[in-house]
Design a protein around this motif. Structure first.
Motif, PDB file in Angstrom:
ATOM      1  N   GLY A   1       0.788  -1.171  -0.039  1.00 16.10           N
ATOM      2  CA  GLY A   1       0.036  -0.020  -0.273  1.00 16.10           C
ATOM      3  C   GLY A   1       0.923   1.269  -0.098  1.00 16.10           C
ATOM      4  O   GLY A   1       0.106   2.485   0.009  1.00 16.10           O
ATOM      5  N   LEU A   2       1.937   1.242   0.038  1.00 18.78           N
ATOM      6  CA  LEU A   2       3.011   2.462   0.101  1.00 18.78           C
ATOM      7  C   LEU A   2       3.214   3.138  -1.514  1.00 18.78           C
ATOM      8  O   LEU A   2       3.428   2.384  -2.399  1.00 18.78           O
ATOM      9  N   SER A   3       3.020   4.283  -1.396  1.00 20.18           N
ATOM     10  CA  SER A   3       3.462   5.082  -2.670  1.00 20.18           C
ATOM     11  C   SER A   3       4.938   4.983  -2.771  1.00 20.18           C
ATOM     12  O   SER A   3       5.810   4.895  -2.089  1.00 20.18           O
ATOM     13  N   GLU A   4       5.283   5.336  -4.132  1.00 23.61           N
ATOM     14  CA  GLU A   4       6.634   5.508  -4.334  1.00 23.61           C
ATOM     15  C   GLU A   4       7.499   6.401  -3.869  1.00 23.61           C
ATOM     16  O   GLU A   4       8.720   6.031  -3.250  1.00 23.61           O
ATOM     17  N   GLN A   5       6.676   7.368  -3.164  1.00 27.15           N
ATOM     18  CA  GLN A   5       7.539   8.427  -2.361  1.00 27.15           C
ATOM     19  C   GLN A   5       7.824   7.991  -0.943  1.00 27.15           C
ATOM     20  O   GLN A   5       8.854   8.207  -0.408  1.00 27.15           O
ATOM     21  N   GLU A   6       6.839   7.156  -0.633  1.00 22.90           N
ATOM     22  CA  GLU A   6       7.164   6.322   0.813  1.00 22.90           C
ATOM     23  C   GLU A   6       8.170   5.368   0.684  1.00 22.90           C
ATOM     24  O   GLU A   6       8.982   5.061   1.785  1.00 22.90           O
ATOM     25  N   TRP A   7       8.225   4.657  -0.379  1.00 25.80           N
ATOM     26  CA  TRP A   7       9.286   3.676  -0.528  1.00 25.80           C
ATOM     27  C   TRP A   7      10.679   4.290  -0.439  1.00 25.80           C
ATOM     28  O   TRP A   7      11.840   3.950  -0.201  1.00 25.80           O
TER      29      TRP A   7
ATOM     30  N   ARG B   1       7.217   3.476  11.687  1.00 25.20           N
ATOM     31  CA  ARG B   1       7.397   4.424  12.547  1.00 25.20           C
ATOM     32  C   ARG B   1       7.669   5.959  11.779  1.00 25.20           C
ATOM     33  O   ARG B   1       6.924   6.796  12.131  1.00 25.20           O
ATOM     34  N   PRO B   2       8.694   6.017  10.955  1.00 22.26           N
ATOM     35  CA  PRO B   2       8.599   7.187  10.296  1.00 22.26           C
ATOM     36  C   PRO B   2       7.446   7.743   9.215  1.00 22.26           C
ATOM     37  O   PRO B   2       7.227   8.871   9.060  1.00 22.26           O
ATOM     38  N   LEU B   3       6.824   6.517   8.966  1.00 23.59           N
ATOM     39  CA  LEU B   3       5.709   6.671   8.063  1.00 23.59           C
ATOM     40  C   LEU B   3       4.381   7.038   8.694  1.00 23.59           C
ATOM     41  O   LEU B   3       3.375   7.466   8.161  1.00 23.59           O
ATOM     42  N   GLY B   4       4.421   7.007  10.058  1.00 32.39           N
ATOM     43  CA  GLY B   4       3.253   7.444  10.929  1.00 32.39           C
ATOM     44  C   GLY B   4       2.143   6.230  10.512  1.00 32.39           C
ATOM     45  O   GLY B   4       0.958   6.506  10.640  1.00 32.39           O
ATOM     46  N   ARG B   5       2.779   4.803  10.742  1.00 35.34           N
ATOM     47  CA  ARG B   5       1.817   3.781  10.419  1.00 35.34           C
ATOM     48  C   ARG B   5       1.855   2.972  11.754  1.00 35.34           C
ATOM     49  O   ARG B   5       2.439   1.633  11.614  1.00 35.34           O
ATOM     50  N   PRO B   6       1.407   3.359  12.663  1.00 37.45           N
ATOM     51  CA  PRO B   6       1.346   2.519  13.984  1.00 37.45           C
ATOM     52  C   PRO B   6       0.641   1.151  13.834  1.00 37.45           C
ATOM     53  O   PRO B   6      -0.398   1.236  12.828  1.00 37.45           O
ATOM     54  N   ARG B   7       0.924   0.206  14.707  1.00 39.06           N
ATOM     55  CA  ARG B   7      -0.038  -1.147  14.622  1.00 39.06           C
ATOM     56  C   ARG B   7       0.216  -1.555  16.029  1.00 39.06           C
ATOM     57  O   ARG B   7       0.869  -1.350  17.056  1.00 39.06           O
ATOM     58  N   ARG B   8      -0.657  -2.681  16.335  1.00 43.23           N
ATOM     59  CA  ARG B   8      -0.768  -3.313  17.476  1.00 43.23           C
ATOM     60  C   ARG B   8       0.094  -4.624  17.139  1.00 43.23           C
ATOM     61  O   ARG B   8      -0.379  -5.530  16.426  1.00 43.23           O
ATOM     62  N   ILE B   9       1.165  -4.962  17.705  1.00 38.21           N
ATOM     63  CA  ILE B   9       1.901  -6.125  17.774  1.00 38.21           C
ATOM     64  C   ILE B   9       1.393  -7.171  18.521  1.00 38.21           C
ATOM     65  O   ILE B   9       1.419  -6.875  19.746  1.00 38.21           O
TER      66      ILE B   9
END
Length: 200
Positions: free
Chosen positions: A20-26, A116-124
Motif C-alpha cells: 500500500g505504500l506510494s513510491e514516495q514512501e518507498w 514509525r517514520p511513515l506514521g503507520r502504528p500497529r498493535r503487535i
C-alpha cells in the motif's frame, strides 16, 4: 505458536503494508541510519539467499556484518519496487529456515523501522513481542546496552535483567535494546540515563 508461524505472520503483515505504500514512501528514510524504506526491504531480502550465497557475500566483505548488510541491501534496493515486492513475497525463507527465531527478531524490528517514520502504528501480537524481547537480534549486539539493567514491559507480562529499572511499552524496549535511540523518551526509570548513554 511456533517461531516459524510467527515469522510467517509477521512477514505477511509487512507485505500488506508494503503493497500500500506510494513510491514516495518507498524513498522515505527509515529508522536505520542512511537507509530508505527500500533499503530496509533490500536488507530483508537477505532471506532469499542460501547459506553458500550468504557465506560468499560475507567473504567478499571480510566478515564484517555491517559491510555485508550494506552491500546486500544496496544490491537489492536498486531493483524496481514491483520486483522487490515479488521477491519478498515469493522468495523469502531460505536463510530463515535455519534460524526462524533470529529472523523474527530482525524482521519485527525492521518492520517498525519502516512504520514509525511513515506514521503507520500497529498493535503487535503479544506472543511475537515477547519472543523478540526474549531474544533480541544478537547481530545488533544488545548486550552492550542491556548489561546490568532491568527491563519491564508495561503492556505485557515480561521482564528481564537485574539493576536499575527501565519501564515502557514492549515495542519501545525491543527497539531500544538494538540501538534505536528515538524511542528512549517512551521509557521511564532509573536505568534510562545509562541506556541513553549506551545508545549515543
Amino acid at each position: 505458536m511456533s517461531f516459524r508461524g510467527m515469522l510467517a505472520e509477521e512477514r505477511a503483515e509487512l507485505l500488506d503494508l508494503l503493497r500500500g505504500l506510494s513510491e514516495q514512501e518507498w524513498e522515505a528514510p527509515s529508522l536505520c541510519t542512511g537507509w530508505r524504506v527500500r533499503d530496509v526491504v533490500g536488507h530483508l531480502l537477505t532471506d532469499t539467499l542460501g547459506p553458500l550465497e550468504y557465506a560468499a557475500a560475507a567473504a567478499r566483505n571480510r566478515g564484517s556484518i555491517d559491510r555485508v548488510n550494506n552491500a546486500l541491501a544496496a544490491s537489492f534496493a536498486c531493483l524496481p519496487t514491483a520486483q522487490l515486492l515479488h521477491k519478498f513475497e515469493h522468495e523469502s525463507g531460505r536463510l530463515s529456515r535455519f534460524s526462524p527465531r533470529l529472523m523474527l527478531s530482525d524482521l519485527l524490528v525492521h518492520h517498525q523501522d519502516i512504520r514509525r517514520p511513515l506514521g503507520r502504528p500497529r498493535r503487535i501480537p503479544a506472543d511475537r513481542m515477547i519472543a523478540v524481547l526474549s531474544y533480541p537480534d544478537p547481530f545488533a549486539f544488545p548486550g552492550r546496552r542491556t548489561r546490568g539493567l532491568r527491563f519491564v514491559a508495561t503492556d505485557l507480562d515480561w521482564s528481564w535483567g537485574d539493576g536499575p529499572e527501565i519501564r515502557g511499552p514492549g515495542e519501545a524496549i525491543a527497539l531500544a535494546v538494538v540501538g534505536r535511540a528515538i524511542v528512549l523518551d517512551e521509557l521511564t526509570g532509573g536505568g534510562v540515563p545509562e541506556l541513553r548513554r549506551r545508545c549515543a
